[in-house]
Design a protein around this motif. Structure first.
Motif, PDB file in Angstrom:
ATOM      1  N   ILE A  32       0.684  -1.370  -0.074  1.00  0.00           N
ATOM      2  CA  ILE A  32       0.037  -0.076   0.048  1.00  0.00           C
ATOM      3  C   ILE A  32       0.824   1.090   0.099  1.00  0.00           C
ATOM      4  N   GLY A  33       2.007   1.213  -0.116  1.00  0.00           N
ATOM      5  CA  GLY A  33       3.117   2.310   0.151  1.00  0.00           C
ATOM      6  C   GLY A  33       3.568   3.148  -0.862  1.00  0.00           C
ATOM      7  N   SER A  34       3.317   2.511  -2.152  1.00  0.00           N
ATOM      8  CA  SER A  34       3.753   3.162  -3.425  1.00  0.00           C
ATOM      9  C   SER A  34       2.499   3.505  -4.283  1.00  0.00           C
ATOM     10  N   THR A  35       2.120   4.884  -4.129  1.00  0.00           N
ATOM     11  CA  THR A  35       0.947   5.251  -4.757  1.00  0.00           C
ATOM     12  C   THR A  35       1.032   6.357  -5.895  1.00  0.00           C
ATOM     13  N   ILE A  36       2.264   6.613  -6.087  1.00  0.00           N
ATOM     14  CA  ILE A  36       2.533   7.744  -7.175  1.00  0.00           C
ATOM     15  C   ILE A  36       3.808   7.289  -7.998  1.00  0.00           C
ATOM     16  N   PRO A  37       4.043   7.950  -9.004  1.00  0.00           N
ATOM     17  CA  PRO A  37       5.245   7.265  -9.686  1.00  0.00           C
ATOM     18  C   PRO A  37       6.511   7.666  -9.053  1.00  0.00           C
ATOM     19  N   GLU A  38       6.715   8.494  -8.064  1.00  0.00           N
ATOM     20  CA  GLU A  38       7.984   8.889  -7.452  1.00  0.00           C
ATOM     21  C   GLU A  38       8.162   7.851  -6.249  1.00  0.00           C
ATOM     22  N   GLN A  39       7.279   7.385  -5.829  1.00  0.00           N
ATOM     23  CA  GLN A  39       7.729   6.357  -4.625  1.00  0.00           C
ATOM     24  C   GLN A  39       8.030   4.832  -5.083  1.00  0.00           C
ATOM     25  N   ARG A  40       8.728   4.132  -4.096  1.00  0.00           N
ATOM     26  CA  ARG A  40       8.909   2.738  -4.251  1.00  0.00           C
ATOM     27  C   ARG A  40       8.768   2.171  -2.990  1.00  0.00           C
ATOM     28  N   GLU A  41       8.396   0.779  -3.086  1.00  0.00           N
ATOM     29  CA  GLU A  41       8.173   0.024  -1.838  1.00  0.00           C
ATOM     30  C   GLU A  41       8.535  -1.417  -2.070  1.00  0.00           C
ATOM     31  N   ILE A  42       7.960  -2.102  -3.026  1.00  0.00           N
ATOM     32  CA  ILE A  42       8.520  -3.544  -3.671  1.00  0.00           C
ATOM     33  C   ILE A  42       9.427  -3.459  -4.779  1.00  0.00           C
ATOM     34  N   ASP A  43      10.326  -4.653  -4.456  1.00  0.00           N
ATOM     35  CA  ASP A  43      11.296  -4.908  -5.949  1.00  0.00           C
ATOM     36  C   ASP A  43      10.460  -5.410  -7.012  1.00  0.00           C
ATOM     37  N   ILE A  44      10.806  -5.300  -8.145  1.00  0.00           N
ATOM     38  CA  ILE A  44      10.314  -5.997  -9.274  1.00  0.00           C
ATOM     39  C   ILE A  44      10.366  -7.411  -9.210  1.00  0.00           C
ATOM     40  N   SER A  45      11.275  -8.132  -8.274  1.00  0.00           N
ATOM     41  CA  SER A  45      10.879  -9.402  -8.338  1.00  0.00           C
ATOM     42  C   SER A  45       9.714  -9.769  -7.580  1.00  0.00           C
ATOM     43  N   VAL A  46       9.317  -8.952  -6.859  1.00  0.00           N
ATOM     44  CA  VAL A  46       7.843  -9.438  -6.074  1.00  0.00           C
ATOM     45  C   VAL A  46       6.829  -9.599  -7.290  1.00  0.00           C
ATOM     46  N   VAL A  47       7.068  -8.383  -8.036  1.00  0.00           N
ATOM     47  CA  VAL A  47       5.994  -8.567  -9.256  1.00  0.00           C
ATOM     48  C   VAL A  47       6.356  -9.799 -10.224  1.00  0.00           C
ATOM     49  N   ALA A  48       7.393 -10.046 -10.465  1.00  0.00           N
ATOM     50  CA  ALA A  48       7.702 -11.178 -11.163  1.00  0.00           C
ATOM     51  C   ALA A  48       7.044 -12.431 -10.604  1.00  0.00           C
ATOM     52  N   ARG A  49       7.318 -12.745  -9.274  1.00  0.00           N
ATOM     53  CA  ARG A  49       6.936 -13.721  -8.510  1.00  0.00           C
ATOM     54  C   ARG A  49       5.418 -14.025  -8.157  1.00  0.00           C
ATOM     55  N   SER A  50       4.815 -12.768  -8.235  1.00  0.00           N
ATOM     56  CA  SER A  50       3.350 -13.083  -7.905  1.00  0.00           C
ATOM     57  C   SER A  50       2.421 -13.441  -9.410  1.00  0.00           C
ATOM     58  N   ASP A  51       1.832 -14.572  -9.114  1.00  0.00           N
ATOM     59  CA  ASP A  51       1.154 -15.104 -10.166  1.00  0.00           C
ATOM     60  C   ASP A  51      -0.412 -14.338 -10.446  1.00  0.00           C
ATOM     61  N   ILE A  52      -0.774 -13.852  -9.543  1.00  0.00           N
ATOM     62  CA  ILE A  52      -1.835 -12.952  -9.736  1.00  0.00           C
ATOM     63  C   ILE A  52      -1.693 -11.851  -8.862  1.00  0.00           C
ATOM     64  N   ALA A  87      11.781  -2.718 -16.584  1.00  0.00           N
ATOM     65  CA  ALA A  87      12.605  -3.751 -16.718  1.00  0.00           C
ATOM     66  C   ALA A  87      12.310  -4.789 -17.685  1.00  0.00           C
ATOM     67  N   GLY A  88      11.118  -4.656 -18.327  1.00  0.00           N
ATOM     68  CA  GLY A  88      10.703  -5.619 -19.086  1.00  0.00           C
ATOM     69  C   GLY A  88       9.698  -6.634 -18.740  1.00  0.00           C
ATOM     70  N   LEU A  89       9.105  -6.626 -17.684  1.00  0.00           N
ATOM     71  CA  LEU A  89       8.384  -7.586 -16.957  1.00  0.00           C
ATOM     72  C   LEU A  89       7.165  -7.593 -17.651  1.00  0.00           C
ATOM     73  N   ALA A  90       6.323  -8.705 -17.842  1.00  0.00           N
ATOM     74  CA  ALA A  90       5.102  -8.833 -18.488  1.00  0.00           C
ATOM     75  C   ALA A  90       4.180  -8.991 -17.358  1.00  0.00           C
TER      76      ALA A  90
END
Length: 334
Positions: free
Chosen positions: A224-244, A266-269
């Motif tokens: 819930i901590g990244s809500t605008i373009p300038e904010q970061r919270e989770i690494d892209i590896s969390v996005v890659a690992r998530s099935d849904i 980073a090119g993640l789909a």
């Protein structure tokens, strides 16, 4: 002076706290997202900016609700005492009049946590849960209590960079919820072995605080901590690992949050595995959930949440005699 039957009321944060019930808000939000949501009924937030002054609005007309309206918040950062104030304006569908002004500061925390819990109740496996909390602020505290209302928590492990804050957080959880809780010295230590991971504190330097290889198989993430373009919270590896990936405001999450923009760069789909909260609540994702191991709910907040929860609080506050009738009446344009 005779009070007009159309005089609006004011609901303070103190009154909201007195009448708010987690389970009721969670069920109301689940019902709201399970109904058909017309495309224009809950538009994206708008932000007006001039220099260091900004004003944000989140409108919504929930289907089947008595109330509709908008949350408005703003801040002049160059003012002598800068700070953000929130007001939720509720209109009554039955009279087309302004029904109430609700202090939105506490309600914002309530609605964010209640919506996350509403999503988790459908997204995460229904079993006793070990919860990792990254953050020790108001949102982390509210989310822990909301999650405890939909899952049996066996243990809460909290990481905050300040030792005193994580100790105080753990003590409050144990006292208020009767759940074993403890603070740890690193985010990784909190996350490893947790069934559910709550990321509720974006990093001060806008670097990721959660990484995919920390997650155990079958874990569910709430971010819930990244809500605008300038904010970061989770690494892209969390996005890659998530099935849904379930999003409360699909386009805003995917196109306007720093975490997802970084994943795209980073090119993640991930668009083909990202879905709306309405998809989750209507059962459209039931088959996908059966095969999903790592699941994520990502939130930016939306007007629908504000209006549903504020409307519930308004009715309860009126019933309890805690709403203050204002000595005003708006002129109605015919």
């Amino acid at each position: 002076m005779t009070t007009s039957p159309f005089a609006p009321v004011f609901v303070s944060s103190e009154a909201a706290r007195a009448v708010f019930v987690w389970q009721d808000a969670i069920r109301a939000l689940q019902a709201a997202y399970a109904r058909p949501i017309p495309p224009k009924s809950t538009p994206a937030r708008t932000v007006a900016v001039a220099g260091k002054t900004w004003l944000r609005t989140l409108p919504a007309v929930p289907v089947g609700s008595r109330y509709y309206g908008a949350k408005v918040m703003g801040m002049a950062m160059d003012s002598a005492v800068p700070g953000v104030e929130y007001v939720i304006v509720l209109f009554d569908q039955e009279t087309s009049r302004i029904a109430a002004f609700v202090d939105g500061n506490l309600v914002t925390g309530f609605r964010t946590a209640a919506t996350s819990a509403a999503a988790l109740d459908r997204l995460a496996p229904a079993k006793a849960t070990r919860l990792a909390v990254l953050g020790s602020g108001l949102e982390a505290s509210m989310h822990t209590r909301a999650i405890a209302s939909v899952r049996d928590l066996t243990e809460v492990i909290v990481f905050s960079p300040t030792p005193e804050r994580r100790i105080a957080f753990a003590d409050a959880v144990s006292r208020d919820l009767g759940v074993r809780a403890r603070g740890v010295a690193s985010a990784r230590e909190a996350v490893e072995g947790a069934d559910l991971v709550l990321a509720a504190a974006r990093s001060r330097d806008e670097q990721p605080i959660l990484f995919g290889d920390w997650l155990m198989p079958g874990a569910t993430v709430v971010s819930i901590g990244s809500t605008i373009p300038e904010q970061r919270e989770i690494d892209i590896s969390v996005v890659a690992r998530s099935d849904i990936i379930v999003c409360d405001m699909l386009e805003e999450v995917l196109d306007e949050t720093g975490d997802m923009l970084a994943a795209h760069k980073a090119g993640l789909a991930f668009h083909d595995k990202s879905f709306s909260l309405a998809d989750l609540m209507t059962g459209a994702l039931d088959d996908r959930l059966k095969d999903a191991r790592t699941r994520m709910y990502k939130s930016v907040g939306g007007g629908l949440q504000d209006i549903v929860v504020a409307g519930l609080i308004l009715d309860r506050a009126v019933e309890a005699g805690l709403a203050t009738t204002l000595p005003i009446e708006f002129e109605t344009k015919r």
